[in-house]
Design an enzyme around this catalytic site. Structure first.
Site, mmCIF file in Angstrom:
data_model
loop_
_atom_site.group_PDB
_atom_site.id
_atom_site.type_symbol
_atom_site.label_atom_id
_atom_site.label_comp_id
_atom_site.label_asym_id
_atom_site.label_seq_id
_atom_site.Cartn_x
_atom_site.Cartn_y
_atom_site.Cartn_z
ATOM 1 N N ASP A 184 -5.213 3.929 -0.036
ATOM 2 C CA ASP A 184 -6.341 4.174 0.864
ATOM 3 C C ASP A 184 -6.698 5.650 0.825
ATOM 4 O O ASP A 184 -5.848 6.509 1.092
ATOM 5 C CB ASP A 184 -5.929 3.763 2.288
ATOM 6 C CG ASP A 184 -7.100 3.690 3.249
ATOM 7 O OD1 ASP A 184 -8.180 4.229 2.936
ATOM 8 O OD2 ASP A 184 -6.930 3.082 4.333
ATOM 9 N N GLU A 192 -4.260 -7.437 5.198
ATOM 10 C CA GLU A 192 -3.405 -6.325 5.612
ATOM 11 C C GLU A 192 -2.539 -6.778 6.792
ATOM 12 O O GLU A 192 -3.030 -7.423 7.719
ATOM 13 C CB GLU A 192 -4.274 -5.134 6.028
ATOM 14 C CG GLU A 192 -3.497 -3.886 6.387
ATOM 15 C CD GLU A 192 -4.415 -2.719 6.748
ATOM 16 O OE1 GLU A 192 -5.571 -2.964 7.148
ATOM 17 O OE2 GLU A 192 -3.971 -1.575 6.618
ATOM 18 N N GLU A 235 -9.082 1.991 -1.700
ATOM 19 C CA GLU A 235 -9.815 1.680 -0.461
ATOM 20 C C GLU A 235 -10.539 2.896 0.103
ATOM 21 O O GLU A 235 -9.997 4.007 0.080
ATOM 22 C CB GLU A 235 -8.773 1.175 0.545
ATOM 23 C CG GLU A 235 -9.271 0.934 1.932
ATOM 24 C CD GLU A 235 -8.122 0.453 2.831
ATOM 25 O OE1 GLU A 235 -7.069 0.009 2.310
ATOM 26 O OE2 GLU A 235 -8.271 0.534 4.054
ATOM 27 N N TYR A 293 -2.462 11.826 7.072
ATOM 28 C CA TYR A 293 -2.672 10.569 7.772
ATOM 29 C C TYR A 293 -2.191 9.387 6.920
ATOM 30 O O TYR A 293 -2.436 9.338 5.728
ATOM 31 C CB TYR A 293 -4.164 10.375 8.091
ATOM 32 C CG TYR A 293 -4.413 9.104 8.848
ATOM 33 C CD1 TYR A 293 -4.067 9.007 10.194
ATOM 34 C CD2 TYR A 293 -4.930 7.985 8.214
ATOM 35 C CE1 TYR A 293 -4.249 7.840 10.885
ATOM 36 C CE2 TYR A 293 -5.122 6.807 8.908
ATOM 37 C CZ TYR A 293 -4.779 6.736 10.230
ATOM 38 O OH TYR A 293 -4.952 5.566 10.916
ATOM 39 N N GLU A 296 -13.896 -1.461 6.565
ATOM 40 C CA GLU A 296 -13.186 -1.664 7.834
ATOM 41 C C GLU A 296 -13.950 -1.074 9.017
ATOM 42 O O GLU A 296 -13.705 -1.463 10.151
ATOM 43 C CB GLU A 296 -11.745 -1.143 7.764
ATOM 44 C CG GLU A 296 -11.605 0.335 7.596
ATOM 45 C CD GLU A 296 -10.145 0.755 7.386
ATOM 46 O OE1 GLU A 296 -9.473 0.156 6.532
ATOM 47 O OE2 GLU A 296 -9.695 1.677 8.072
ATOM 48 N N TRP A 356 -12.399 11.202 7.656
ATOM 49 C CA TRP A 356 -11.185 10.439 7.413
ATOM 50 C C TRP A 356 -11.450 8.986 7.738
ATOM 51 O O TRP A 356 -12.428 8.661 8.369
ATOM 52 C CB TRP A 356 -9.987 10.948 8.194
ATOM 53 C CG TRP A 356 -9.982 10.594 9.631
ATOM 54 C CD1 TRP A 356 -10.501 11.309 10.646
ATOM 55 C CD2 TRP A 356 -9.409 9.430 10.220
ATOM 56 N NE1 TRP A 356 -10.305 10.674 11.819
ATOM 57 C CE2 TRP A 356 -9.645 9.508 11.605
ATOM 58 C CE3 TRP A 356 -8.720 8.306 9.697
ATOM 59 C CZ2 TRP A 356 -9.236 8.527 12.485
ATOM 60 C CZ3 TRP A 356 -8.317 7.340 10.571
ATOM 61 C CH2 TRP A 356 -8.579 7.442 11.958
ATOM 62 N N HIS A 409 -9.150 6.866 2.736
ATOM 63 C CA HIS A 409 -9.612 7.198 4.089
ATOM 64 C C HIS A 409 -10.928 7.978 4.123
ATOM 65 O O HIS A 409 -11.054 8.957 4.879
ATOM 66 C CB HIS A 409 -8.515 7.966 4.841
ATOM 67 C CG HIS A 409 -7.314 7.126 5.152
ATOM 68 N ND1 HIS A 409 -6.069 7.384 4.640
ATOM 69 C CD2 HIS A 409 -7.186 6.007 5.884
ATOM 70 C CE1 HIS A 409 -5.209 6.469 5.066
ATOM 71 N NE2 HIS A 409 -5.869 5.614 5.819
ATOM 72 N N ARG A 440 0.852 -1.190 0.000
ATOM 73 C CA ARG A 440 0.000 0.000 0.000
ATOM 74 C C ARG A 440 0.884 1.236 0.000
ATOM 75 O O ARG A 440 1.903 1.267 0.699
ATOM 76 C CB ARG A 440 -0.895 0.015 1.252
ATOM 77 C CG ARG A 440 -1.982 1.067 1.200
ATOM 78 C CD ARG A 440 -2.714 1.206 2.528
ATOM 79 N NE ARG A 440 -2.025 2.121 3.437
ATOM 80 C CZ ARG A 440 -2.576 2.654 4.525
ATOM 81 N NH1 ARG A 440 -3.816 2.349 4.852
ATOM 82 N NH2 ARG A 440 -1.898 3.471 5.304
ATOM 83 N N ARG A 473 -13.516 -5.404 3.798
ATOM 84 C CA ARG A 473 -12.454 -4.999 4.716
ATOM 85 C C ARG A 473 -12.701 -5.346 6.185
ATOM 86 O O ARG A 473 -11.849 -5.104 7.034
ATOM 87 C CB ARG A 473 -12.259 -3.474 4.595
ATOM 88 C CG ARG A 473 -11.723 -3.032 3.261
ATOM 89 C CD ARG A 473 -10.240 -3.287 3.170
ATOM 90 N NE ARG A 473 -9.506 -2.438 4.078
ATOM 91 C CZ ARG A 473 -8.395 -2.803 4.709
ATOM 92 N NH1 ARG A 473 -7.891 -4.011 4.557
ATOM 93 N NH2 ARG A 473 -7.769 -1.965 5.516
HETATM 94 MG MG LIG Z 1 -8.041 1.779 5.656
#
Ligand SMILES: [Mg+2]
Length: 415
Positions: free
Chosen positions: A223, A352, A249, A159, A275, A415, A225, A147, A296
């Site tokens: 990602d 991950e 992502e 971030y 996630e 985020w 976010h 990633r 995720r």
């Molecule tokens: Mg993530």
């Protein structure tokens, strides 16, 4: 086989973890991960006050019935605190059942479908040379998929981008600047800046440079976010198509599942989401309209092995694969559960993997191993993770929050 004790263990070996330890009348012990990053004590209280009293005296073999008892019985369904609590109980009961059987957990989930779980690591850098070094470092560590996150010109910090200013203990006791966790944690959240237009201008050039340097084969992930609107997400996905991403992502805040239709209409870049989802219901529209490619959710936040396996089976109907969240705030118990599930399911995609700190591994002593870019489950009965309570108690809980994100005009952003 009655449950005689259920202990909620809060410790901070490297970072905060909430662990549930269930003990049966014949001395079998099972572990579950209930860590909810930044809201750890809410789950600990939910377990101690509302779940542990209901577990004592129950038959530890009743995994499905206990799941339904806690899910339906709460009346207040879903939500990260409830589902992390149910996950911890469920995982601990699977651990016990596998130990009683004398088998590693994956054997109870149908046995091996593959040797191990292909992982991806996190490379980041404020500028390209640092990013390239970080990618090479991860390749040397054995990672076969990576990633990529970078700084954005004009923003002081972003971030997911490591800097030497936020060092934590490195994996295996060896710390390099590329082992540093990218998230800056503190007792009061650090405030970071965000400018979506600057980000969208910058990212395609980064991926072009990485492809030129590392060639076409290396699987690359990114990602976003949750920071983009649907049309911005569509634009990003389209602009990254020449660089053949493994996935993009969390392009939008996915509470509104329908917006993914707009993104999907405009780009063939594969999408990963979930996630922060915690039940199968959160995925219904995304699955049935095939709006995403990877799921995720981790074991820890989606109702345990029982909850997540059900989500994966549902996903398989639509050719959607697993891509389990694996930050270091998923404890080795949660990661071990994901690895056992990952080697068993037919629709595994990728896992991950950010290595835990040495002190985390000292407390949990996981038997899984990282080899050739794969996470391979141990052969010990159960999950293959233990908990050294004496050592853990030397690392008391510390309030630690992830950063928050503000636009340049000062307003809060996703985020
Ligand atoms: Mg993530």
């Amino acid at each position: 086989m009655r449950i005689t004790a259920a202990d909620v263990l809060v410790s901070s070996p490297g970072r905060n973890f909430v662990t549930l330890r269930i003990t049966t009348e014949d001395g079998m012990v099972g572990l579950g991960d209930a860590t909810l990053n930044g809201r750890e004590l809410a789950v600990a209280a939910y377990l101690s006050e509302h779940v542990v009293p209901l577990l004592l005296g129950r038959d530890a073999h009743l995994i499905e019935d206990t799941w339904q008892y806690l899910y339906r019985g709460a009346y207040w369904r879903r939500g990260p605190v409830t589902m992390a609590s149910i996950a911890a109980v469920d995982t601990a009961l699977w651990d016990i059942k596998a130990k009683v059987a004398g088998l590693p957990l994956y054997q109870l989930l149908g046995g091996r479908s593959r040797r191990g779980c292909l992982t991806y690591g996190h490379a980041s850098g404020a500028e390209l040379p640092e990013l390239f070094d970080s990618i090479r470092y991860h390749q040397e560590q054995g990672y076969r998929a990576i990633r990529i996150q970078t700084g954005v010109p004009g923003l002081s910090s972003v971030y997911g981008v490591a800097s030497s200013a936020n060092a934590t203990a490195g994996a295996g006791g060896v710390t390099t600047r590329y082992d540093h966790e990218p998230a800056r944690r503190s007792a009061v959240p650090v405030e970071e800046q965000w400018d979506t237009r600057a980000y969208l201008r910058h990212i395609p050039g980064i991926f072009e440079a990485v492809r030129n340097e590392f060639g076409p084969e290396l699987p690359l992930l990114h990602d976003a976010h949750h920071r983009l609107t649907p049309i911005q997400a569509a634009k990003l996905g389209k602009s990254l198509e020449p660089y053949d991403l493994f996935w993009l992502e969390d392009v939008t805040p996915a509470e509104n599942q329908a917006v993914l239709r707009r993104v999907r209409e405009h780009t063939t870049t594969p999408l990963a989401i979930g996630e922060v989802f915690n039940t199968i219901w959160d995925y219904r529209e995304l699955f049935e309209e095939q709006l995403i490619d990877y799921v995720r959710s981790p074991v820890t936040h989606a109702g345990g092995i029982t909850g997540l396996r059900r989500i994966f089976d549902y996903a398989a109907v639509y050719q959607i694969k697993s891509g389990v969240h694996g930050p270091t705030d998923v404890s080795p118990v949660g990661l071990a559960a994901a690895v056992h599930l990952g080697v068993a399911i037919p629709n595994f995609g990728i896992q991950e993997y950010m290595k835990h700190s040495a002190s985390t591994d000292d407390v949990f002593q996981p038997s899984y191993r990282f080899e050739d870019g794969l996470l391979i489950p141990g052969e010990d009965p159960g999950l293959g993770v233990s908990y050294d309570q004496v050592l853990a108690d030397s690392f008391p809980y510390q309030a630690a929050y992830l950063p928050v994100n503000r636009l340049l005009d000062g307003s809060m952003h996703d985020w």
